[in-house]
Scaffold this motif. Structure first.
Motif, PDB file in Angstrom:
ATOM      1  N   VAL A  26       0.841  -1.194   0.000  1.00  0.00           N
ATOM      2  CA  VAL A  26       0.000   0.000   0.000  1.00  0.00           C
ATOM      3  C   VAL A  26       0.883   1.254   0.000  1.00  0.00           C
ATOM      4  O   VAL A  26       0.639   2.213  -0.745  1.00  0.00           O
ATOM      5  CB  VAL A  26      -0.945  -0.001   1.233  1.00  0.00           C
ATOM      6  N   CYS A  29       2.325   1.962  -3.400  1.00  0.00           N
ATOM      7  CA  CYS A  29       1.311   2.460  -4.322  1.00  0.00           C
ATOM      8  C   CYS A  29       1.015   3.943  -4.040  1.00  0.00           C
ATOM      9  O   CYS A  29       0.830   4.744  -4.950  1.00  0.00           O
ATOM     10  CB  CYS A  29       0.057   1.610  -4.167  1.00  0.00           C
ATOM     11  N   ARG A  30       1.022   4.286  -2.755  1.00  0.00           N
ATOM     12  CA  ARG A  30       0.770   5.676  -2.385  1.00  0.00           C
ATOM     13  C   ARG A  30       1.938   6.561  -2.814  1.00  0.00           C
ATOM     14  O   ARG A  30       1.756   7.691  -3.265  1.00  0.00           O
ATOM     15  CB  ARG A  30       0.552   5.782  -0.877  1.00  0.00           C
ATOM     16  N   LYS A  35      -4.377   7.853  -4.673  1.00  0.00           N
ATOM     17  CA  LYS A  35      -5.248   7.850  -3.494  1.00  0.00           C
ATOM     18  C   LYS A  35      -5.723   6.426  -3.281  1.00  0.00           C
ATOM     19  O   LYS A  35      -6.129   5.759  -4.234  1.00  0.00           O
ATOM     20  CB  LYS A  35      -6.477   8.723  -3.747  1.00  0.00           C
ATOM     21  N   LEU A  36      -5.684   5.985  -2.014  1.00  0.00           N
ATOM     22  CA  LEU A  36      -5.973   4.572  -1.773  1.00  0.00           C
ATOM     23  C   LEU A  36      -7.047   4.308  -0.730  1.00  0.00           C
ATOM     24  O   LEU A  36      -6.987   4.840   0.380  1.00  0.00           O
ATOM     25  CB  LEU A  36      -4.704   3.893  -1.283  1.00  0.00           C
ATOM     26  N   VAL A  38      -8.414   0.931   1.157  1.00  0.00           N
ATOM     27  CA  VAL A  38      -8.023  -0.468   1.328  1.00  0.00           C
ATOM     28  C   VAL A  38      -9.101  -1.189   2.135  1.00  0.00           C
ATOM     29  O   VAL A  38      -9.401  -0.813   3.265  1.00  0.00           O
ATOM     30  CB  VAL A  38      -6.661  -0.553   2.049  1.00  0.00           C
ATOM     31  N   LEU A  85       0.707   0.610   8.756  1.00  0.00           N
ATOM     32  CA  LEU A  85       1.034   1.731   7.868  1.00  0.00           C
ATOM     33  C   LEU A  85       1.687   2.866   8.647  1.00  0.00           C
ATOM     34  O   LEU A  85       2.640   3.499   8.173  1.00  0.00           O
ATOM     35  CB  LEU A  85      -0.218   2.211   7.130  1.00  0.00           C
ATOM     36  N   VAL A  90       3.197   6.179   7.071  1.00  0.00           N
ATOM     37  CA  VAL A  90       2.157   6.510   6.095  1.00  0.00           C
ATOM     38  C   VAL A  90       0.893   6.908   6.870  1.00  0.00           C
ATOM     39  O   VAL A  90       0.441   6.159   7.728  1.00  0.00           O
ATOM     40  CB  VAL A  90       1.839   5.296   5.186  1.00  0.00           C
ATOM     41  N   ALA A  92      -2.673   6.909   7.852  1.00  0.00           N
ATOM     42  CA  ALA A  92      -3.749   5.972   7.540  1.00  0.00           C
ATOM     43  C   ALA A  92      -4.760   5.987   8.658  1.00  0.00           C
ATOM     44  O   ALA A  92      -4.419   6.208   9.818  1.00  0.00           O
ATOM     45  CB  ALA A  92      -3.184   4.565   7.379  1.00  0.00           C
ATOM     46  N   LEU A 125      -9.537  11.058   2.227  1.00  0.00           N
ATOM     47  CA  LEU A 125      -8.613  10.925   1.098  1.00  0.00           C
ATOM     48  C   LEU A 125      -8.025  12.289   0.735  1.00  0.00           C
ATOM     49  O   LEU A 125      -6.824  12.414   0.469  1.00  0.00           O
ATOM     50  CB  LEU A 125      -9.332  10.336  -0.123  1.00  0.00           C
ATOM     51  N   GLN A 129      -4.937  10.873   3.680  1.00  0.00           N
ATOM     52  CA  GLN A 129      -4.923   9.605   4.420  1.00  0.00           C
ATOM     53  C   GLN A 129      -5.145   8.408   3.484  1.00  0.00           C
ATOM     54  O   GLN A 129      -5.871   8.512   2.500  1.00  0.00           O
ATOM     55  CB  GLN A 129      -6.083   9.577   5.438  1.00  0.00           C
ATOM     56  N   VAL A 130      -4.530   7.299   3.855  1.00  0.00           N
ATOM     57  CA  VAL A 130      -4.961   6.021   3.274  1.00  0.00           C
ATOM     58  C   VAL A 130      -6.153   5.581   4.119  1.00  0.00           C
ATOM     59  O   VAL A 130      -6.071   5.568   5.348  1.00  0.00           O
ATOM     60  CB  VAL A 130      -3.844   4.960   3.345  1.00  0.00           C
TER      61      VAL A 130
END
Ligand code: ASP
Ligand code: MG
Length: 405
Positions: A26, A29-30, A35-36, A38, A85, A90, A92, A125, A129-130
């Motif tokens: 993740v 990808c970020r 924008k993720l 999950v 994360l 990251v 999240a 988002l 944030q994830v």
């Protein structure tokens, strides 16, 4: 920059190492600027053990309480994934289904999604944030926690992708994608780069369990293109999408074997209007799921009689037998027989619509392998036959070779 919905199944978040692996994926990808959102399932085995615990207290627990209980499985993994994360620096945040705006009807343990209001998800988002969302759960308008039926995290992901108008939806699982046949049974099976919704649905209902069927139906209805791929490697997966012209060039997309069926034959059934209706009504009332049905041509013109065969899921065989027995005084058949030693072999492909001789080829391969066909049924894109259980795997390999060589 794309908006991507990723779903990780129970095996992919099955232990702390695996959760770290998901977090790393993740994070990467970020890093690429996406924008993720999950969606995660409960850690593998957790939902089953929660069900088992409840059943130790009472055989048929209250369904509202079951939802309250089962929702905790996913609530554990969203928090752990967010924490993993954070450990990678990251940003999240985890959300329950309810917090993510997933509203369902009130049918506990198999609720249907009514609507999704993803305002909060969008806002988070936009903050960078994830957003980690608990799969498999939602809440009624009245605020009751519900779950979406076993395997329901797939549905959460697909429905969120639709509601968020995501650019991409990825379903991460423990297999590389959808194969031309079960690779454990057919060494020459190949991974498909793409498959249509309808083919995927046929294969799933035939026992090739990659995804919950309901979520594929949902994806078809809302035109959500998604990719099934593995969380354990970088291999590209299988794209599931609307049928395209070129898909018809391939005659058969996949071959599957279902060993979980049994055959019931009602011998000497009076051939007159209403008999079949009576038999299948009784089975329906007993919640026995009937799949293939074959009725013979009638013998004896004077008091015409016929034989009626159908298949049911193996665990339902006893129940089906009992239901038919109980109709004896009403329907006046001669006898019922049950056969567990069968399997259902099917070929699926939208190419069947434009190619002729597909059935003939299938039957010819079976004949050359000494396999007797007991029942046949077809749809526009599928041919299924019932054959002897012991010959199932050999037949599967022979058919796969004939169509995929
Ligand atoms: N945890 C739920 C189940 O095991 C939902 C899911 O995994 O998709 O059925
Ligand atoms: Mg699952």
């Amino acid at each position: 920059m794309a908006l991507i919905v990723q779903k990780y199944g129970g095996t992919s978040v099955g232990n702390p190492e695996r959760i770290k692996n998901v977090a790393a994926r993740v994070a990467r990808c970020r890093q690429e600027g996406h924008k993720l959102v999950v969606v995660v399932s409960a850690m593998s085995g957790v939902t089953d053990s929660l069900i088992k615990l409840a059943k130790e207290l009472m055989p048929l627990p209250n369904e509202r309480e079951m939802d309250m209980l089962l929702a905790t499985g996913e609530q554990t993994t969203i928090a752990l994934t967010a924490i993993a994360l954070h450990a990678l620096n990251v940003p999240a945040i985890s959300l329950t289904g309810a917090q993510a705006g997933i509203v369902t009807d009130g049918v506990h343990t198999k609720a249907k999604i009514k609507n999704i209001t993803p305002k909060k998800v969008h806002a988070l988002l936009d903050e960078g944030q994830v957003v980690i969302v608990a799969g498999f759960q939602g809440q009624t308008m009245e605020g009751q926690i519900t779950t979406l039926g076993r395997g329901g995290s797939d549905l959460t992901a697909i429905a969120l992708a639709a509601a968020l108008k995501a650019d991409l939806c990825q379903i991460y699982t423990d297999v590389d994608g959808v194969y031309t046949a079960d690779p454990r049974l057919v060494p020459g099976a190949r991974k498909l780069s793409e498959i249509s919704y309808d083919e995927m649905l046929e294969l799933a209902s035939l026992g090739a369990k990659v995804m919950q069927s309901r979520s594929v139906e949902f994806a078809k209805k809302f035109g959500v293109v998604f990719e099934v791929r593995s969380s354990m490697n970088e291999n590209p997966g299988t794209l599931v999408k609307e049928e395209t012209r070129s898909m018809e060039d391939v005659v058969i997309r996949g071959v599957s074997l279902d060993k979980n069926q049994a055959k019931v034959t009602v011998v000497g059934v009076p051939d007159r209007p209403g008999t079949a209706a009576r038999i299948f009504k009784a089975l329906g009332d007993a919640a026995v799921n009937v799949d293939m049905i074959v009725q013979n041509v009638s013998h004896a013109a004077a008091s015409p009689c016929t034989d009626l065969s159908f298949t049911v899921d193996k665990p339902d065989l006893l129940k089906a037998h009992k239901v038919i027995d109980s109709l004896k005084s009403e329907v006046a058949f001669r006898e019922v027989t049950a056969d567990e030693n069968i399997s259902k072999l099917s070929i699926v492909g939208v190419g069947m619509r434009s190619h002729s001789g597909v059935a003939a080829k299938m039957f010819d391969v079976l004949a050359k392998n000494g396999v007797n066909i007991e029942m046949i049924s077809t749809s526009e894109i599928k041919i299924s036959v019932v054959i002897e259980l012991a010959k199932g795997e050999t037949a599967l390999r022979a058919i796969h070779e004939a169509f995929h060589a």
